[in-house]
Design a protein around this motif. Structure first.
Motif, mmCIF file in Angstrom:
data_model
loop_
_atom_site.group_PDB
_atom_site.id
_atom_site.type_symbol
_atom_site.label_atom_id
_atom_site.label_comp_id
_atom_site.label_asym_id
_atom_site.label_seq_id
_atom_site.Cartn_x
_atom_site.Cartn_y
_atom_site.Cartn_z
ATOM 1 N N LEU A 62 0.106 3.205 -4.859
ATOM 2 C CA LEU A 62 0.186 2.380 -3.646
ATOM 3 C C LEU A 62 0.499 3.215 -2.399
ATOM 4 O O LEU A 62 0.175 2.804 -1.279
ATOM 5 C CB LEU A 62 1.239 1.285 -3.820
ATOM 6 N N ALA A 63 1.097 4.379 -2.588
ATOM 7 C CA ALA A 63 1.445 5.226 -1.447
ATOM 8 C C ALA A 63 0.207 5.795 -0.756
ATOM 9 O O ALA A 63 0.283 6.234 0.396
ATOM 10 C CB ALA A 63 2.353 6.367 -1.910
ATOM 11 N N LEU A 64 -0.934 5.762 -1.455
ATOM 12 C CA LEU A 64 -2.150 6.334 -0.869
ATOM 13 C C LEU A 64 -2.679 5.510 0.301
ATOM 14 O O LEU A 64 -3.467 6.005 1.106
ATOM 15 C CB LEU A 64 -3.246 6.442 -1.942
ATOM 16 N N GLU A 65 -2.250 4.255 0.393
ATOM 17 C CA GLU A 65 -2.717 3.412 1.488
ATOM 18 C C GLU A 65 -2.292 3.992 2.840
ATOM 19 O O GLU A 65 -2.978 3.817 3.847
ATOM 20 C CB GLU A 65 -2.181 1.991 1.320
ATOM 21 N N ASN A 66 -1.182 4.713 2.860
ATOM 22 C CA ASN A 66 -0.705 5.321 4.099
ATOM 23 C C ASN A 66 -1.533 6.540 4.506
ATOM 24 O O ASN A 66 -1.456 6.990 5.643
ATOM 25 C CB ASN A 66 0.765 5.733 3.952
ATOM 26 N N GLU A 67 -2.314 7.063 3.554
ATOM 27 C CA GLU A 67 -3.137 8.236 3.840
ATOM 28 C C GLU A 67 -4.462 7.873 4.505
ATOM 29 O O GLU A 67 -5.148 8.748 5.037
ATOM 30 C CB GLU A 67 -3.438 8.987 2.534
ATOM 31 N N PHE A 96 -16.650 5.867 3.020
ATOM 32 C CA PHE A 96 -16.879 5.827 1.576
ATOM 33 C C PHE A 96 -15.614 6.219 0.819
ATOM 34 O O PHE A 96 -15.263 5.607 -0.196
ATOM 35 C CB PHE A 96 -18.032 6.770 1.216
ATOM 36 N N ILE A 97 -14.901 7.222 1.337
ATOM 37 C CA ILE A 97 -13.631 7.627 0.722
ATOM 38 C C ILE A 97 -12.607 6.509 0.869
ATOM 39 O O ILE A 97 -11.881 6.184 -0.084
ATOM 40 C CB ILE A 97 -13.102 8.927 1.363
ATOM 41 N N LYS A 98 -12.541 5.918 2.052
ATOM 42 C CA LYS A 98 -11.594 4.822 2.286
ATOM 43 C C LYS A 98 -11.831 3.673 1.308
ATOM 44 O O LYS A 98 -10.886 3.125 0.748
ATOM 45 C CB LYS A 98 -11.725 4.314 3.720
ATOM 46 N N LYS A 99 -13.092 3.319 1.125
ATOM 47 C CA LYS A 99 -13.407 2.222 0.206
ATOM 48 C C LYS A 99 -12.954 2.548 -1.208
ATOM 49 O O LYS A 99 -12.362 1.703 -1.900
ATOM 50 C CB LYS A 99 -14.908 1.941 0.223
ATOM 51 N N GLY A 100 -13.214 3.776 -1.651
ATOM 52 C CA GLY A 100 -12.810 4.172 -2.999
ATOM 53 C C GLY A 100 -11.309 4.153 -3.176
ATOM 54 O O GLY A 100 -10.799 3.665 -4.203
ATOM 55 N N ILE A 101 -10.567 4.658 -2.179
ATOM 56 C CA ILE A 101 -9.104 4.679 -2.271
ATOM 57 C C ILE A 101 -8.543 3.260 -2.278
ATOM 58 O O ILE A 101 -7.605 2.942 -3.027
ATOM 59 C CB ILE A 101 -8.501 5.498 -1.112
ATOM 60 N N LEU A 102 -9.124 2.375 -1.460
ATOM 61 C CA LEU A 102 -8.665 0.977 -1.437
ATOM 62 C C LEU A 102 -8.901 0.297 -2.777
ATOM 63 O O LEU A 102 -8.062 -0.488 -3.243
ATOM 64 C CB LEU A 102 -9.369 0.211 -0.318
ATOM 65 N N LEU A 103 -10.037 0.597 -3.405
ATOM 66 C CA LEU A 103 -10.305 0.048 -4.735
ATOM 67 C C LEU A 103 -9.276 0.561 -5.741
ATOM 68 O O LEU A 103 -8.802 -0.187 -6.603
ATOM 69 C CB LEU A 103 -11.720 0.423 -5.192
ATOM 70 N N ALA A 104 -8.916 1.848 -5.616
ATOM 71 C CA ALA A 104 -7.919 2.431 -6.513
ATOM 72 C C ALA A 104 -6.553 1.804 -6.277
ATOM 73 O O ALA A 104 -5.823 1.484 -7.233
ATOM 74 C CB ALA A 104 -7.858 3.944 -6.310
ATOM 75 N N VAL A 105 -6.188 1.613 -4.999
ATOM 76 C CA VAL A 105 -4.899 1.008 -4.659
ATOM 77 C C VAL A 105 -4.816 -0.423 -5.175
ATOM 78 O O VAL A 105 -3.749 -0.889 -5.599
ATOM 79 C CB VAL A 105 -4.679 1.053 -3.133
ATOM 80 N N ASP A 106 -5.952 -1.126 -5.171
ATOM 81 C CA ASP A 106 -5.981 -2.510 -5.647
ATOM 82 C C ASP A 106 -5.903 -2.624 -7.164
ATOM 83 O O ASP A 106 -5.882 -3.736 -7.706
ATOM 84 C CB ASP A 106 -7.254 -3.206 -5.157
ATOM 85 N N GLY A 107 -5.891 -1.475 -7.844
ATOM 86 C CA GLY A 107 -5.744 -1.484 -9.292
ATOM 87 C C GLY A 107 -7.026 -1.738 -10.051
ATOM 88 O O GLY A 107 -6.983 -2.134 -11.228
ATOM 89 N N ILE A 108 -8.178 -1.535 -9.406
ATOM 90 C CA ILE A 108 -9.459 -1.724 -10.090
ATOM 91 C C ILE A 108 -9.636 -0.645 -11.151
ATOM 92 O O ILE A 108 -9.284 0.515 -10.952
ATOM 93 C CB ILE A 108 -10.624 -1.674 -9.081
ATOM 94 N N ALA A 144 -0.099 10.559 -5.343
ATOM 95 C CA ALA A 144 -0.163 9.405 -6.240
ATOM 96 C C ALA A 144 0.741 9.607 -7.455
ATOM 97 O O ALA A 144 1.411 8.669 -7.910
ATOM 98 C CB ALA A 144 -1.609 9.177 -6.687
ATOM 99 N N ARG A 145 0.798 10.822 -7.994
ATOM 100 C CA ARG A 145 1.651 11.102 -9.145
ATOM 101 C C ARG A 145 3.124 11.124 -8.751
ATOM 102 O O ARG A 145 3.987 10.784 -9.546
ATOM 103 C CB ARG A 145 1.249 12.438 -9.778
ATOM 104 N N ARG A 146 3.379 11.511 -7.504
ATOM 105 C CA ARG A 146 4.761 11.642 -7.056
ATOM 106 C C ARG A 146 5.343 10.301 -6.584
ATOM 107 O O ARG A 146 6.486 9.969 -6.898
ATOM 108 C CB ARG A 146 4.822 12.668 -5.925
ATOM 109 N N GLU A 147 4.531 9.525 -5.837
ATOM 110 C CA GLU A 147 5.052 8.306 -5.210
ATOM 111 C C GLU A 147 4.389 7.023 -5.718
ATOM 112 O O GLU A 147 4.804 5.934 -5.328
ATOM 113 C CB GLU A 147 4.880 8.390 -3.690
#
Length: 274
Positions: A99-104, A112-124, A93-96
């Motif tokens: 939004l790059a985390l969606e590929n992970e 539960f991890i997927k939901k949290g990462i999607l919330l983070a990617v959405d800019g919540i 996330a710091r390097r790219e």
């Protein structure tokens, strides 16, 4: 990912085997038959089932088999591996960018991890992510409690129905004192129902309920680590700081094991270089 928990079936089987061996040691194979009584089984199992039907809704009764199956499985999710995942996500996330985390997400199995990462990617915002994920955590804890409650109640009711069967047997015995031939069977009902109810409660239901409670506590702990990890990744924390923060959740034994693993890996690299 889940794997079978072999300790639960081993414990239940071992308990019944010890009881049978004790019976065989004193009464032999003939004595084993004295501990089987259909009337006692009807009173304990039938009465226990009736009490649970009265106490719970149909939807909860239907979940009984599913809840009991959970006792025979355990999660193989390890905390060090989980921390390593969030460190890797933080570095990317710091390097790219976040939004790059969606590929992970394709490599992550935990919803539960997927939901949290999607919330983070959405800019919540981190506070909102914390509220959303903690609300889901509370809902999960409530579902687990409702599922566990029926097993706990079975552990409470089984000995009580054993005592009811004992009273029934004693009444039958007292009513037939003039007929010595009926004293033995009626006394068997009186004693065996208490035995059946006590064994079911202390070997099956109460240990199962306690194990389900422990599994819930462990799952809550893991999910709290996940929440901290997601918020750390979303807020752009330095990976080393995030590692130290999440490392606080590790026990001393786990920390020592990780240090030994790192030293072993370092020693192996040094030998290869030499």
């Amino acid at each position: 990912m889940r794997k079978r928990d072999i300790l639960t079936p081993i414990g239940i089987t071992l308990g019944f085997i010890m009881i049978m061996l004790a019976i065989l040691a004193k009464g032999g194979t003939q004595g084993m038959g004295s501990f089987l009584d259909v009337a006692s089984i009807f009173i304990v199992i039938g009465g226990l089932s009736a009490s649970l039907f009265i106490n719970f809704k149909l939807d909860q009764i239907k979940l009984t088999s599913k809840v009991m199956k959970e006792v025979f499985h355990q999660s193989d999710q390890r905390l060090p591996e989980l921390i390593g995942l969030f460190i890797r996500l933080s570095e990317r996330a710091r390097r790219e960018g976040i939004l790059a985390l969606e590929n992970e997400l394709d490599e992550v199995d935990d919803e539960f991890i997927k939901k949290g990462i999607l919330l983070a990617v959405d800019g919540i915002e981190p506070d909102v992510i914390n509220d959303i994920m903690n609300a889901e955590l509370t809902a999960m804890e409530d579902r687990h409690y409702k599922g566990r409650a029926i097993i706990e109640k079975a552990g409470e009711y089984a000995p009580a129905w054993g005592m009811i069967g004992t009273l029934v047997g004693l009444v039958l015995m007292l009513n037939s004192l003039t007929d010595p031939a009926t004293l033995g069977p009626n006394m068997a009902v009186a004693l065996l129902t208490t035995l059946y109810g006590t064994v079911l409660a202390n070997l099956v239901f109460i240990p199962m309920a306690n194990k389900l409670e422990t599994k819930t506590e462990e799952e809550i702990f893991i999910k709290q680590v996940i929440i901290e990890g997601v918020i750390g990744v979303q807020s752009g924390q330095n990976p080393r700081i995030l590692e130290e923060k999440l490392g606080a959740f590790l026990s001393n034994e786990s920390k020592k094991k990780d240090e030994i693993d790192e030293e072993t890996a370092y020693a192996g690299e040094s030998v290869n270089e030499a």
